[in-house]
Design an enzyme around this catalytic site. Structure first.
Site, PDB file in Angstrom:
ATOM      1  N   TYR A  12       0.837  -1.203   0.000  1.00  0.00           N
ATOM      2  CA  TYR A  12       0.000   0.000   0.000  1.00  0.00           C
ATOM      3  C   TYR A  12       0.876   1.258   0.000  1.00  0.00           C
ATOM      4  O   TYR A  12       1.849   1.353   0.738  1.00  0.00           O
ATOM      5  CB  TYR A  12      -0.900   0.050   1.234  1.00  0.00           C
ATOM      6  CG  TYR A  12      -1.999  -0.986   1.283  1.00  0.00           C
ATOM      7  CD1 TYR A  12      -2.281  -1.802   0.200  1.00  0.00           C
ATOM      8  CD2 TYR A  12      -2.763  -1.152   2.435  1.00  0.00           C
ATOM      9  CE1 TYR A  12      -3.279  -2.748   0.267  1.00  0.00           C
ATOM     10  CE2 TYR A  12      -3.770  -2.096   2.509  1.00  0.00           C
ATOM     11  CZ  TYR A  12      -4.025  -2.900   1.421  1.00  0.00           C
ATOM     12  OH  TYR A  12      -5.027  -3.841   1.491  1.00  0.00           O
ATOM     13  N   SER A  48     -13.439  -4.159   1.065  1.00  0.00           N
ATOM     14  CA  SER A  48     -14.364  -3.406   0.213  1.00  0.00           C
ATOM     15  C   SER A  48     -15.824  -3.715   0.552  1.00  0.00           C
ATOM     16  O   SER A  48     -16.627  -4.010  -0.324  1.00  0.00           O
ATOM     17  CB  SER A  48     -14.114  -3.701  -1.272  1.00  0.00           C
ATOM     18  OG  SER A  48     -14.695  -2.713  -2.085  1.00  0.00           O
ATOM     19  N   PRO A  49     -16.195  -3.636   1.846  1.00  0.00           N
ATOM     20  CA  PRO A  49     -17.570  -3.959   2.238  1.00  0.00           C
ATOM     21  C   PRO A  49     -18.608  -3.003   1.663  1.00  0.00           C
ATOM     22  O   PRO A  49     -19.782  -3.351   1.585  1.00  0.00           O
ATOM     23  CB  PRO A  49     -17.539  -3.887   3.766  1.00  0.00           C
ATOM     24  CG  PRO A  49     -16.424  -2.943   4.067  1.00  0.00           C
ATOM     25  CD  PRO A  49     -15.383  -3.219   3.014  1.00  0.00           C
ATOM     26  N   GLY A  86     -16.055  -0.094  -2.683  1.00  0.00           N
ATOM     27  CA  GLY A  86     -15.380   1.122  -3.097  1.00  0.00           C
ATOM     28  C   GLY A  86     -16.206   2.376  -2.926  1.00  0.00           C
ATOM     29  O   GLY A  86     -16.006   3.361  -3.639  1.00  0.00           O
ATOM     30  N   LEU A 104     -21.745   1.461  -2.302  1.00  0.00           N
ATOM     31  CA  LEU A 104     -22.869   1.144  -1.425  1.00  0.00           C
ATOM     32  C   LEU A 104     -22.983   2.110  -0.243  1.00  0.00           C
ATOM     33  O   LEU A 104     -23.757   1.869   0.677  1.00  0.00           O
ATOM     34  CB  LEU A 104     -22.724  -0.294  -0.906  1.00  0.00           C
ATOM     35  CG  LEU A 104     -22.794  -1.380  -1.979  1.00  0.00           C
ATOM     36  CD1 LEU A 104     -22.429  -2.733  -1.394  1.00  0.00           C
ATOM     37  CD2 LEU A 104     -24.179  -1.431  -2.607  1.00  0.00           C
ATOM     38  N   GLY A 105     -22.228   3.193  -0.297  1.00  0.00           N
ATOM     39  CA  GLY A 105     -22.250   4.167   0.784  1.00  0.00           C
ATOM     40  C   GLY A 105     -23.079   5.405   0.477  1.00  0.00           C
ATOM     41  O   GLY A 105     -22.873   6.454   1.088  1.00  0.00           O
ATOM     42  N   GLY A 106     -24.016   5.289  -0.471  1.00  0.00           N
ATOM     43  CA  GLY A 106     -24.837   6.442  -0.835  1.00  0.00           C
ATOM     44  C   GLY A 106     -24.197   7.301  -1.903  1.00  0.00           C
ATOM     45  O   GLY A 106     -24.361   8.526  -1.907  1.00  0.00           O
TER      46      GLY A 106
END
Length: 269
Positions: free
Chosen positions: A53, A211-212, A215, A218-220
């Site tokens: 990373y 990546s729940p 990316g 699914l977070g709005g």
């Protein structure tokens, strides 16, 4: 904060894990340190990173950011269950990648130096290495454990069969083996339910979804875009996913609105 044992081990970890992949490339060091401080304030004790990373070729930047945060004191390191990974290339030479005994040793030593710590709590194989025998991998890992440099081992991006191979090889040597598997797992990517989750359950591995929120999709993401807010779903693969599955995401966000819940909370749940 809720805590649980990681797999069949006695290691207690928060159910929420702080992923650090964007520390450096997307998030400044100052903001990264503030995020880690905030995580501790909320009782999150489980941080996940990887040697690769970071913004520069070969990575290492993210581990260095975390290492400097640990060095600031206040028992930061003692309060943290630290997970990192190795496998992916850290240079151009043949033995600067994969899971040979040589690279495992060198990669671990380099991570310890960057992280400014004397041990790694959970050392994970970033991917399966089909060309290195398990006898070699487990022998190298056992040396690290005997030296006190690593306490537990985990896998990432393994198939169910890979988990079985790893655990049976460890069992034959009377080793503890893997205690966790880290896989991509979210409402839009659920293939791990076929074989990976059953294998993890059978062998007593904890599962760490990466990546729940897919990316940020699914977070709005659509709502944030309409409101002019920042969203991880506005670039790269996330932007492509929004174009490809826009109707599905719209229906998902409408469902969350009907429930009166934030999409990120629903996605994580």
């Amino acid at each position: 904060m809720e805590y649980t044992h990681l797999g069949r081990s006695g290691l207690s970890v928060s159910r929420l894990v702080l992923g650090t992949m964007n520390f450096g490339p997307e998030t400044s060091e100052e903001d990264s340190h503030a995020i880690m401080d905030r995580a501790h304030e909320h009782g999150i004790n489980f941080f996940d990173t990887a040697n690769v990373y970071g913004a520069r070729p070969g990575g290492g930047v993210t581990e260095e950011i975390i290492g400097r945060w640990f060095a600031a004191g206040s028992s930061r390191r003692e309060k943290t269950v630290l997970a990192t990974k190795s496998y992916l290339p850290m240079g151009d030479w043949p033995n600067e990648r994969f899971l040979s005994a040589l690279n495992i040793r060198r990669a671990c030593e380099a991570s310890l130096k960057r992280l400014r710590t004397d041990h790694i709590d959970l050392y994970q194989m970033h991917h399966i290495d089909r060309n290195t025998p398990w006898e070699e991998i487990w022998e190298a890992f056992n040396v690290l454990r005997q030296q006190g440099k690593v306490l537990y081992f985990g896998s990432s991006n393994f198939a169910g069969w890979h988990i079985a191979q790893a655990q049976e090889a460890a069992r034959s040597r009377h080793f503890l083996g893997l205690i966790s598997e880290q896989s991509i797992y979210n409402l839009m990517t659920r293939w791990v339910e076929l074989e990976v989750l059953p294998a993890a359950r059978a062998y007593g591995l904890g599962v760490i979804p990466w990546s729940p929120l897919h990316g940020g999709v699914l977070g709005g993401a659509l709502r944030k875009s309409r409101e002019g807010g920042a969203s991880r779903g506005s670039s790269g693969r996330s932007a492509e996913m929004l174009v490809k599955h826009r109707e599905t995401i719209e229906a998902y966000e409408q469902l969350c609105a009907d429930l009166g819940e934030d999409p990120a909370h629903v996605g994580l749940a």
